[in-house]
Scaffold this motif. Structure first.
Motif, mmCIF file in Angstrom:
data_model
loop_
_atom_site.group_PDB
_atom_site.id
_atom_site.type_symbol
_atom_site.label_atom_id
_atom_site.label_comp_id
_atom_site.label_asym_id
_atom_site.label_seq_id
_atom_site.Cartn_x
_atom_site.Cartn_y
_atom_site.Cartn_z
ATOM 1 N N LEU A 1 28.456 60.450 5.026
ATOM 2 C CA LEU A 1 28.423 59.608 3.829
ATOM 3 C C LEU A 1 27.431 60.242 2.860
ATOM 4 O O LEU A 1 26.226 60.234 3.096
ATOM 5 C CB LEU A 1 27.996 58.188 4.176
ATOM 6 N N VAL A 2 27.935 60.805 1.769
ATOM 7 C CA VAL A 2 27.055 61.487 0.820
ATOM 8 C C VAL A 2 26.720 60.625 -0.394
ATOM 9 O O VAL A 2 25.811 60.952 -1.147
ATOM 10 C CB VAL A 2 27.655 62.830 0.358
ATOM 11 N N LYS A 3 27.466 59.529 -0.573
ATOM 12 C CA LYS A 3 27.139 58.630 -1.684
ATOM 13 C C LYS A 3 27.670 57.233 -1.397
ATOM 14 O O LYS A 3 28.853 57.056 -1.067
ATOM 15 C CB LYS A 3 27.751 59.145 -2.994
ATOM 16 N N LYS A 4 26.780 56.259 -1.486
ATOM 17 C CA LYS A 4 27.153 54.843 -1.439
ATOM 18 C C LYS A 4 26.845 54.275 -2.815
ATOM 19 O O LYS A 4 25.697 54.040 -3.168
ATOM 20 C CB LYS A 4 26.380 54.099 -0.347
ATOM 21 N N THR A 5 27.888 54.087 -3.601
ATOM 22 C CA THR A 5 27.706 53.624 -4.966
ATOM 23 C C THR A 5 28.716 52.512 -5.233
ATOM 24 O O THR A 5 29.223 51.894 -4.294
ATOM 25 C CB THR A 5 27.827 54.815 -5.953
ATOM 26 N N VAL A 6 28.990 52.230 -6.503
ATOM 27 C CA VAL A 6 29.945 51.178 -6.840
ATOM 28 C C VAL A 6 31.117 51.768 -7.619
ATOM 29 O O VAL A 6 31.012 52.830 -8.228
ATOM 30 C CB VAL A 6 29.291 50.041 -7.666
ATOM 31 N N ASN A 7 32.221 51.052 -7.565
ATOM 32 C CA ASN A 7 33.393 51.396 -8.364
ATOM 33 C C ASN A 7 33.021 51.169 -9.830
ATOM 34 O O ASN A 7 32.751 50.039 -10.239
ATOM 35 C CB ASN A 7 34.562 50.498 -7.940
ATOM 36 N N GLN A 8 32.993 52.224 -10.620
ATOM 37 C CA GLN A 8 32.521 52.105 -12.004
ATOM 38 C C GLN A 8 33.444 51.266 -12.875
ATOM 39 O O GLN A 8 33.051 50.830 -13.957
ATOM 40 C CB GLN A 8 32.320 53.501 -12.591
ATOM 41 N N ASP A 9 34.663 51.010 -12.405
ATOM 42 C CA ASP A 9 35.588 50.148 -13.135
ATOM 43 C C ASP A 9 35.610 48.729 -12.582
ATOM 44 O O ASP A 9 36.316 47.863 -13.093
ATOM 45 C CB ASP A 9 37.002 50.739 -13.097
ATOM 46 N N ASP A 10 34.845 48.492 -11.515
ATOM 47 C CA ASP A 10 34.757 47.165 -10.886
ATOM 48 C C ASP A 10 33.427 47.140 -10.151
ATOM 49 O O ASP A 10 33.360 47.274 -8.933
ATOM 50 C CB ASP A 10 35.936 46.957 -9.926
ATOM 51 N N ILE A 11 32.336 46.967 -10.882
ATOM 52 C CA ILE A 11 30.997 47.309 -10.397
ATOM 53 C C ILE A 11 30.462 46.415 -9.284
ATOM 54 O O ILE A 11 29.393 46.685 -8.744
ATOM 55 C CB ILE A 11 29.968 47.357 -11.549
ATOM 56 N N HIS A 12 31.178 45.384 -8.912
ATOM 57 C CA HIS A 12 30.724 44.543 -7.811
ATOM 58 C C HIS A 12 31.446 44.867 -6.512
ATOM 59 O O HIS A 12 31.443 44.074 -5.573
ATOM 60 C CB HIS A 12 30.879 43.060 -8.186
ATOM 61 N N THR A 13 32.060 46.060 -6.463
ATOM 62 C CA THR A 13 32.686 46.551 -5.240
ATOM 63 C C THR A 13 32.169 47.955 -4.949
ATOM 64 O O THR A 13 31.829 48.707 -5.859
ATOM 65 C CB THR A 13 34.221 46.589 -5.365
ATOM 66 N N TYR A 14 32.116 48.298 -3.675
ATOM 67 C CA TYR A 14 31.617 49.611 -3.268
ATOM 68 C C TYR A 14 32.598 50.730 -3.599
ATOM 69 O O TYR A 14 33.818 50.539 -3.630
ATOM 70 C CB TYR A 14 31.377 49.650 -1.757
ATOM 71 N N HIS A 15 32.023 51.922 -3.812
ATOM 72 C CA HIS A 15 32.770 53.171 -3.816
ATOM 73 C C HIS A 15 31.974 54.122 -2.926
ATOM 74 O O HIS A 15 30.847 54.493 -3.256
ATOM 75 C CB HIS A 15 32.902 53.725 -5.234
ATOM 76 N N THR A 16 32.531 54.467 -1.775
ATOM 77 C CA THR A 16 31.846 55.331 -0.814
ATOM 78 C C THR A 16 32.505 56.704 -0.775
ATOM 79 O O THR A 16 33.723 56.828 -0.938
ATOM 80 C CB THR A 16 31.865 54.702 0.590
ATOM 81 N N PHE A 17 31.681 57.734 -0.555
ATOM 82 C CA PHE A 17 32.140 59.127 -0.561
ATOM 83 C C PHE A 17 31.757 59.791 0.762
ATOM 84 O O PHE A 17 30.568 59.904 1.081
ATOM 85 C CB PHE A 17 31.489 59.904 -1.709
ATOM 86 N N PHE A 18 32.758 60.244 1.511
ATOM 87 C CA PHE A 18 32.533 60.957 2.768
ATOM 88 C C PHE A 18 32.942 62.411 2.562
ATOM 89 O O PHE A 18 34.026 62.693 2.052
ATOM 90 C CB PHE A 18 33.366 60.337 3.888
ATOM 91 N N ALA A 19 32.081 63.327 2.983
ATOM 92 C CA ALA A 19 32.323 64.735 2.645
ATOM 93 C C ALA A 19 31.703 65.640 3.698
ATOM 94 O O ALA A 19 31.462 65.244 4.839
ATOM 95 C CB ALA A 19 31.766 65.023 1.251
#
Length: 317
Positions: free
Chosen positions: A33-51
């Motif tokens: 997991l390289v980034k735990k952030t939010v969906n920039q178009d729906d900021i109260h939901t997570y956007h997670t990045f696995f790489a």
């Protein structure tokens, strides 16, 4: 002339449970997991990045966390399977044993276009396949997660061929070749393998023809695929190319970690993304993904976001 695509940048899918998805990707698949952030178009939901170990472009599978949407269903006119790369055939054997240990649904090791693959599914029905890089040449892989649960010589280290299934097969082929300069390298009945950039597993698309019922978007399905370009100047040229070909698009969107340009080919959402700035600029290497990261333009809303988003623990250091 527009500079060509370099390969696959990322694939974004949808989950109904960010915590379960995090545990599957880190503990079972061994991706970081390289980034735990939010969906920039729906900021109260997570956007997670696995790489890979450092979030290299061409290695990340990302997820929108939509806990209240219905489950999607597979079908035509969808991105039907996410490809992931492992170093060799021995790594496929390793993951086959690992999937049995963790009770991961899989189809066993098979062969497609002369390559060994291992198709499998996540608990929510999201479909993947591991591609062996044995004998592969082309787009370079990333760096295996150094502190992950999978040995580095077996670990997933990049995105592999992305499978797209459509009913409008011939029209889609024309766009892949005419707009995106992809080259058909292998053709069988109702399926074509395309290459872009330096090719190989990191720069391939499998296009399948299927005139059955369309898939339905929802959790367990892919949201979009993105292809790599070098930098800001290149993505602006792609914007001009879309305009010249009268293709509707989003315009250049600054996502902070990369710049993005979106268009639709029928039902398929296609993104073009820059290789940089990347994921290493706002968090130390040692603690990537351990806390909620927000781009500067959302930092003023941190208190509100953290009050509404469902917390889950990703600390590993």
């Amino acid at each position: 002339m527009t500079e060509g695509l370099l390969g696959i940048h990322h694939v974004t899918a949808m989950t109904d449970d960010a915590k379960r998805n995090y545990e599957f990707f880190t503990e079972v698949l061994g991706m970081r997991l390289v980034k735990k952030t939010v969906n920039q178009d729906d900021i109260h939901t997570y956007h997670t990045f696995f790489a890979d170990d450092v979030g290299s472009p061409g290695t990340d599978v990302t997820f929108f966390d939509f806990p209240n949407i219905p489950k999607g269903s597979p079908g035509t006119n969808s991105i039907s399977r996410i490809g992931l790369r492992v170093p060799d055939d021995a790594a496929l054997e390793y993951y086959l044993e690992r999937f049995e240990e963790f009770d991961v649904k899989n189809d066993g090791i098979k062969e497609i276009f002369g390559k060994k693959v291992l198709p499998f599914e996540e608990a929510d029905g999201q479909r993947y396949q591991l591609f062996s890089d044995e004998g592969d040449t082309g787009v370079a892989p990333g760096i295996p997660w150094k502190n992950g649960p999978v040995p580095e010589d077996k670990a997933i280290y990049g995105l592999g061929p992305i499978e797209i299934t459509v009913s409008y097969f011939d029209e889609f082929k024309q766009i892949l070749t005419g707009i995106y300069d992809m080259k058909p390298v292998l053709e069988e009945q109702n399926v074509t393998l395309f290459e872009v950039g330096e090719g190989g597993n990191g720069g391939q698309v499998i296009l399948r023809k299927d005139e059955s019922a369309p898939g339905r978007q929802g959790y367990g399905q892919v949201h979009h695929v993105s292809f790599r370009v070098k930098d800001h100047e290149t993505i602006k040229k792609w914007e001009e190319k879309y305009n010249h070909n009268r293709m509707g698009h989003s315009g250049n969107v600054n996502r902070f970690y990369f710049e993005a340009l979106y268009t639709r080919i029928g039902d398929i959402l296609v993104e073009i993304s820059t290789d940089g700035p990347g994921f290493m600029g706002d968090e130390p290497y040692e603690t990537l993904g351990e806390s909620l990261a927000l781009p500067p333009f959302l930092e003023s809303q941190r208190e509100e976001i953290e009050a509404q988003i469902r917390p889950f623990d990703t600390k590993r250091s």
